[in-house]
Design an enzyme around this catalytic site. Structure first.
Site, PDB file in Angstrom:
ATOM      1  N   SER A 117      38.327  26.756  26.858  1.00  0.00           N
ATOM      2  CA  SER A 117      38.765  27.986  27.483  1.00  0.00           C
ATOM      3  C   SER A 117      38.132  29.333  27.002  1.00  0.00           C
ATOM      4  O   SER A 117      38.364  30.243  27.635  1.00  0.00           O
ATOM      5  CB  SER A 117      40.329  27.978  26.998  1.00  0.00           C
ATOM      6  OG  SER A 117      40.501  27.885  25.613  1.00  0.00           O
ATOM      7  N   ASN A 158      48.198  26.628  17.611  1.00  0.00           N
ATOM      8  CA  ASN A 158      49.447  26.697  18.598  1.00  0.00           C
ATOM      9  C   ASN A 158      50.254  28.009  18.344  1.00  0.00           C
ATOM     10  O   ASN A 158      50.740  28.884  19.337  1.00  0.00           O
ATOM     11  CB  ASN A 158      50.335  25.419  18.330  1.00  0.00           C
ATOM     12  CG  ASN A 158      49.764  24.229  18.730  1.00  0.00           C
ATOM     13  OD1 ASN A 158      48.521  24.272  19.617  1.00  0.00           O
ATOM     14  ND2 ASN A 158      50.382  23.058  18.506  1.00  0.00           N
ATOM     15  N   THR A 197      66.545  50.452  61.805  1.00  0.00           N
ATOM     16  CA  THR A 197      66.865  49.205  61.496  1.00  0.00           C
ATOM     17  C   THR A 197      66.289  48.169  62.354  1.00  0.00           C
ATOM     18  O   THR A 197      66.018  48.636  63.426  1.00  0.00           O
ATOM     19  CB  THR A 197      68.262  48.887  61.056  1.00  0.00           C
ATOM     20  OG1 THR A 197      68.895  49.375  62.523  1.00  0.00           O
ATOM     21  CG2 THR A 197      69.001  50.045  60.284  1.00  0.00           C
ATOM     22  N   HIS A 198      65.887  46.960  61.832  1.00  0.00           N
ATOM     23  CA  HIS A 198      65.329  46.102  62.687  1.00  0.00           C
ATOM     24  C   HIS A 198      64.112  46.716  63.482  1.00  0.00           C
ATOM     25  O   HIS A 198      63.633  46.247  64.731  1.00  0.00           O
ATOM     26  CB  HIS A 198      66.160  45.571  63.987  1.00  0.00           C
ATOM     27  CG  HIS A 198      67.446  45.208  63.464  1.00  0.00           C
ATOM     28  ND1 HIS A 198      67.764  43.940  63.199  1.00  0.00           N
ATOM     29  CD2 HIS A 198      68.600  45.976  63.355  1.00  0.00           C
ATOM     30  CE1 HIS A 198      69.324  44.013  62.554  1.00  0.00           C
ATOM     31  NE2 HIS A 198      69.398  45.001  62.717  1.00  0.00           N
ATOM     32  N   SER A 242      34.689  50.047  61.106  1.00  0.00           N
ATOM     33  CA  SER A 242      34.337  48.606  61.962  1.00  0.00           C
ATOM     34  C   SER A 242      32.898  48.512  62.070  1.00  0.00           C
ATOM     35  O   SER A 242      32.422  49.961  62.519  1.00  0.00           O
ATOM     36  CB  SER A 242      35.281  48.461  63.176  1.00  0.00           C
ATOM     37  OG  SER A 242      34.538  47.419  63.959  1.00  0.00           O
ATOM     38  N   LYS A 290      37.093  53.052  64.827  1.00  0.00           N
ATOM     39  CA  LYS A 290      37.938  52.586  63.979  1.00  0.00           C
ATOM     40  C   LYS A 290      38.100  53.215  62.797  1.00  0.00           C
ATOM     41  O   LYS A 290      37.104  53.375  62.232  1.00  0.00           O
ATOM     42  CB  LYS A 290      37.730  50.925  63.860  1.00  0.00           C
ATOM     43  CG  LYS A 290      38.177  49.981  65.118  1.00  0.00           C
ATOM     44  CD  LYS A 290      39.592  50.001  65.366  1.00  0.00           C
ATOM     45  CE  LYS A 290      40.168  49.052  64.117  1.00  0.00           C
ATOM     46  NZ  LYS A 290      40.549  47.778  64.533  1.00  0.00           N
ATOM     47  N   ASN A 324      40.296  51.942  59.638  1.00  0.00           N
ATOM     48  CA  ASN A 324      41.172  51.093  59.092  1.00  0.00           C
ATOM     49  C   ASN A 324      41.643  50.972  57.845  1.00  0.00           C
ATOM     50  O   ASN A 324      41.256  51.589  56.747  1.00  0.00           O
ATOM     51  CB  ASN A 324      40.367  49.380  59.136  1.00  0.00           C
ATOM     52  CG  ASN A 324      40.001  49.135  60.454  1.00  0.00           C
ATOM     53  OD1 ASN A 324      40.353  49.377  61.383  1.00  0.00           O
ATOM     54  ND2 ASN A 324      38.680  48.308  60.632  1.00  0.00           N
ATOM     55  N   GLU A 342      46.534  47.462  53.267  1.00  0.00           N
ATOM     56  CA  GLU A 342      46.267  46.008  53.539  1.00  0.00           C
ATOM     57  C   GLU A 342      45.844  45.128  52.538  1.00  0.00           C
ATOM     58  O   GLU A 342      46.357  43.962  52.546  1.00  0.00           O
ATOM     59  CB  GLU A 342      45.219  45.972  54.978  1.00  0.00           C
ATOM     60  CG  GLU A 342      45.667  46.447  56.234  1.00  0.00           C
ATOM     61  CD  GLU A 342      44.373  46.447  57.260  1.00  0.00           C
ATOM     62  OE1 GLU A 342      44.622  46.047  58.359  1.00  0.00           O
ATOM     63  OE2 GLU A 342      43.402  46.827  57.043  1.00  0.00           O
ATOM     64  N   TYR A 362      54.165  21.859  21.867  1.00  0.00           N
ATOM     65  CA  TYR A 362      52.801  22.526  22.448  1.00  0.00           C
ATOM     66  C   TYR A 362      52.145  21.454  23.300  1.00  0.00           C
ATOM     67  O   TYR A 362      52.283  20.206  23.042  1.00  0.00           O
ATOM     68  CB  TYR A 362      51.706  23.094  21.652  1.00  0.00           C
ATOM     69  CG  TYR A 362      50.487  23.500  22.317  1.00  0.00           C
ATOM     70  CD1 TYR A 362      50.284  24.704  22.933  1.00  0.00           C
ATOM     71  CD2 TYR A 362      49.544  22.416  22.421  1.00  0.00           C
ATOM     72  CE1 TYR A 362      49.085  24.936  23.570  1.00  0.00           C
ATOM     73  CE2 TYR A 362      48.316  22.954  22.931  1.00  0.00           C
ATOM     74  CZ  TYR A 362      48.150  24.095  23.554  1.00  0.00           C
ATOM     75  OH  TYR A 362      47.144  24.278  24.259  1.00  0.00           O
ATOM     76  N   GLN A 413      47.193  25.818  28.173  1.00  0.00           N
ATOM     77  CA  GLN A 413      45.823  26.545  28.052  1.00  0.00           C
ATOM     78  C   GLN A 413      45.640  26.876  29.638  1.00  0.00           C
ATOM     79  O   GLN A 413      45.181  28.170  29.881  1.00  0.00           O
ATOM     80  CB  GLN A 413      44.821  25.620  27.894  1.00  0.00           C
ATOM     81  CG  GLN A 413      43.422  26.417  27.739  1.00  0.00           C
ATOM     82  CD  GLN A 413      42.404  25.509  26.912  1.00  0.00           C
ATOM     83  OE1 GLN A 413      42.430  25.291  25.801  1.00  0.00           O
ATOM     84  NE2 GLN A 413      41.405  24.663  27.841  1.00  0.00           N
ATOM     85  N   LYS A 456      46.474  31.109  31.078  1.00  0.00           N
ATOM     86  CA  LYS A 456      45.976  32.300  31.096  1.00  0.00           C
ATOM     87  C   LYS A 456      45.138  32.791  32.061  1.00  0.00           C
ATOM     88  O   LYS A 456      45.452  34.016  32.603  1.00  0.00           O
ATOM     89  CB  LYS A 456      44.784  31.859  29.821  1.00  0.00           C
ATOM     90  CG  LYS A 456      45.416  31.786  28.597  1.00  0.00           C
ATOM     91  CD  LYS A 456      44.305  31.517  27.548  1.00  0.00           C
ATOM     92  CE  LYS A 456      45.291  30.802  26.235  1.00  0.00           C
ATOM     93  NZ  LYS A 456      45.793  29.665  26.618  1.00  0.00           N
TER      94      LYS A 456
HETATM   95  N1  ARG Z   1      42.944  27.148  23.730  1.00  0.00           N
HETATM   96  C1  ARG Z   1      44.252  26.602  23.436  1.00  0.00           C
HETATM   97  C2  ARG Z   1      45.302  27.090  24.518  1.00  0.00           C
HETATM   98  O1  ARG Z   1      44.949  28.189  25.050  1.00  0.00           O
HETATM   99  C3  ARG Z   1      44.733  26.928  22.044  1.00  0.00           C
HETATM  100  C4  ARG Z   1      45.702  26.090  21.559  1.00  0.00           C
HETATM  101  C5  ARG Z   1      45.088  24.569  21.497  1.00  0.00           C
HETATM  102  N2  ARG Z   1      46.024  23.857  20.806  1.00  0.00           N
HETATM  103  C6  ARG Z   1      45.854  22.595  20.451  1.00  0.00           C
HETATM  104  N3  ARG Z   1      46.737  21.851  19.684  1.00  0.00           N
HETATM  105  N4  ARG Z   1      44.800  21.987  21.067  1.00  0.00           N
HETATM  106  O2  ARG Z   1      46.396  26.688  24.543  1.00  0.00           O
END
Ligand code: ARG
Length: 470
Positions: free
Chosen positions: A29, A116, A161-162, A283, A289, A291, A296, A323, A328, A331
């Site tokens: 990651s 974790n 309205t509408h 455009s 145009k 825009n 948008e 966990y 992961q 993120k």
């Molecule tokens: N990169 C992991 C995550 O984002 C960190 C935690 C990893 N923990 C594990 N037991 N493999 O969740």
């Protein structure tokens, strides 16, 4: 027999062969979670300080860790830090670099901790800071809206309205409706931040740790209100991220609704407003145009933020305690939600004060479509006619107007009186747009006086908010 290829040094002990290269890339990651580095370091510094206070690290070891992490932070900021996929994530990259720098003390940093609780802490610290910025961006936009509403408190436009002309409203009143949506958005984000501000540190992998740690102390060092209660829950739930994405989706939904209106209003058919050229594009084929790309795009990006909310809910829904590596995947959607929201709030914050209002076109639109029909009905009620009867009477008058192609206010008194004998010459003030909006003069009504009062309260609210966050 151990393969001679290197395995991850943080957990390689029980492994007999190196990680498959594809698997290393698949499970890593670091390409995206390196973004958390400042918070990872901040968390580690607090953890190390706590370990030293508990007598688990010596003062020298703590000093080495502090110096090492400080250098690493500088290297990362300068772009000279070498990130490695083999080291999987931001946590192990930083820890390995620390150990390479300071030796044995670096290896001790992870005592009484797990990735974790570490990652849960990092995300919370990061999100908490981002929410702070988002709250400021909302406030800035609200200020722009209230300021424009002040200027446009008397500007009359059709209310719909509408999407059919309903009753005249003031443009300031319409803008203050957007302000109110954002006010609730602000408080949702604020609540979300307050609820998540508990420290997971010390939950370790899932069950807590055998070391005499001081969770209150590390929580306090990191500005958390308190440590979390339950270790299993602390490392596994991402409800705080989901809650944030839900609040973000609502903000985007509000901005999207406003965008839809800006797009409509800036069309030749409405012509209510003009967006400055710097917020529009042309455009490549149609020379005429201009825009409204910015609204948008905001409308379009709403889909992706809502998508991230669904992604996180789906990510969470079948996970057993505690966990799982699934987490992961929290993120990227979370990061993109913050980035998108920030950009959209910024776009709106810049654009709103620059909206040019075409007062004449708004007024003209408000005076067609029988927007004062309700005012006539209310007038008859004041003269003693029951509302249902007056509704019927005005309906017939409108039908007549359509036939003779006139507005109610353009009918002669004698013509109006054909529909009700109660109608008198004082009816004409009631049928004007100004009379119509001014008559709705109560809290929440569209009268200019009420808009000005709402703006004053809003600006006071913003000033208080800024004072309190100083
Ligand atoms: N990169 C992991 C995550 O984002 C960190 C935690 C990893 N923990 C594990 N037991 N493999 O969740």
């Amino acid at each position: 027999m151990k393969d001679d290829k290197p395995t991850n040094q943080s957990w390689g002990g029980r492994f007999n062969e190196a990680t498959d290269q594809f698997v290393a890339r698949f499970t890593a990651s670091v390409n995206f979670d390196q973004r958390l580095y400042q918070y990872d370091i901040q968390g580690s510094l607090a953890h190390a300080k706590m370990l030293a206070k508990a007598g688990i690290l010596s003062a020298d070891e703590l000093a080495d860790i502090q110096r090492g992490l400080g250098e690493i932070a500088e290297e990362i900021a300068a772009g000279s830090f070498q990130w490695s996929i083999e080291l999987e994530d931001v946590h192990m990259n930083i820890e390995a670099a620390l150990t390479a720098k300071i030796g044995i003390a670096g290896k001790k940093l992870h005592t009484g901790r797990s990735r974790n609780d570490q990652v849960a802490t990092d995300i919370k610290l990061w999100l908490r800071a981002e929410i702070g910025e988002l709250l400021n961006a909302i406030t800035h936009l609200q200020e722009g809206l209230a300021t424009l509403a002040q200027r446009e408190a008397h500007t009359i436009m059709p209310g719909f309205t509408h999407l059919q002309t309903a009753q005249p409203v003031t443009f300031g009143h319409h803008l203050m409706a957007w302000y109110e949506m954002l006010e609730r958005d602000y408080s949702r984000l604020h609540d979300c931040r307050a609820r998540m501000n508990q420290s997971p540190l010390g939950a370790a992998a899932l069950a807590g740790t055998t070391y005499p740690i001081d969770r209150d102390y590390s929580a306090q060092l990191l500005g958390f209100d308190r440590p979390t209660e339950n270790s299993l829950d602390s490392v596994s739930d991402r409800d705080f991220a989901i809650e944030f994405c839900a609040a973000a989706s609502l903000i985007m939904t509000h901005l999207s609704r406003a965008s839809e209106e800006l797009v409509l209003w800036s069309s030749a058919q409405f012509n209510f407003i003009e967006l400055p050229d710097r917020f529009c594009t042309g455009s490549s084929i149609m020379p005429q145009k201009k825009n409204p790309d910015v609204p948008e795009l905001v409308r379009g990006k709403t889909g992706r933020v809502t998508g991230h909310l669904i992604a996180l809910l789906t990510l969470m829904k079948s996970q057993p305690l505690a966990y799982n590596k699934d987490n992961q995947e929290d993120k990227e959607p979370l990061f993109d939600t913050v980035d998108t929201l920030k950009d959209c709030l910024r776009a709106y914050g810049d654009m709103v004060p620059a909206i040019e209002v075409n007062t004449e076109a708004m007024r003209k639109a408000a005076s067609s479509g029988f927007s004062t029909a309700t005012d006539l009905a209310d007038y008859l009620v004041r003269k003693g006619v029951a509302f249902r009867d007056s509704h019927e009477i005005v309906g017939s008058a409108v039908a007549h107007c359509i036939k003779v192609d006139k507005d109610l206010s353009e009918l002669a008194l004698e013509e109006l009186q054909l529909f009700s004998k109660e109608i008198d010459s004082d009816v004409f003030t009631v049928l004007t747009l100004e009379g119509s909006v001014a008559a709705r003069n109560h809290l929440g009504g569209t009268a200019p006086e009420q808009v000005q009062a709402a703006v004053a309260r809003a600006l006071q609210n913003i000033a208080t908010r800024r004072e309190q966050s100083l």
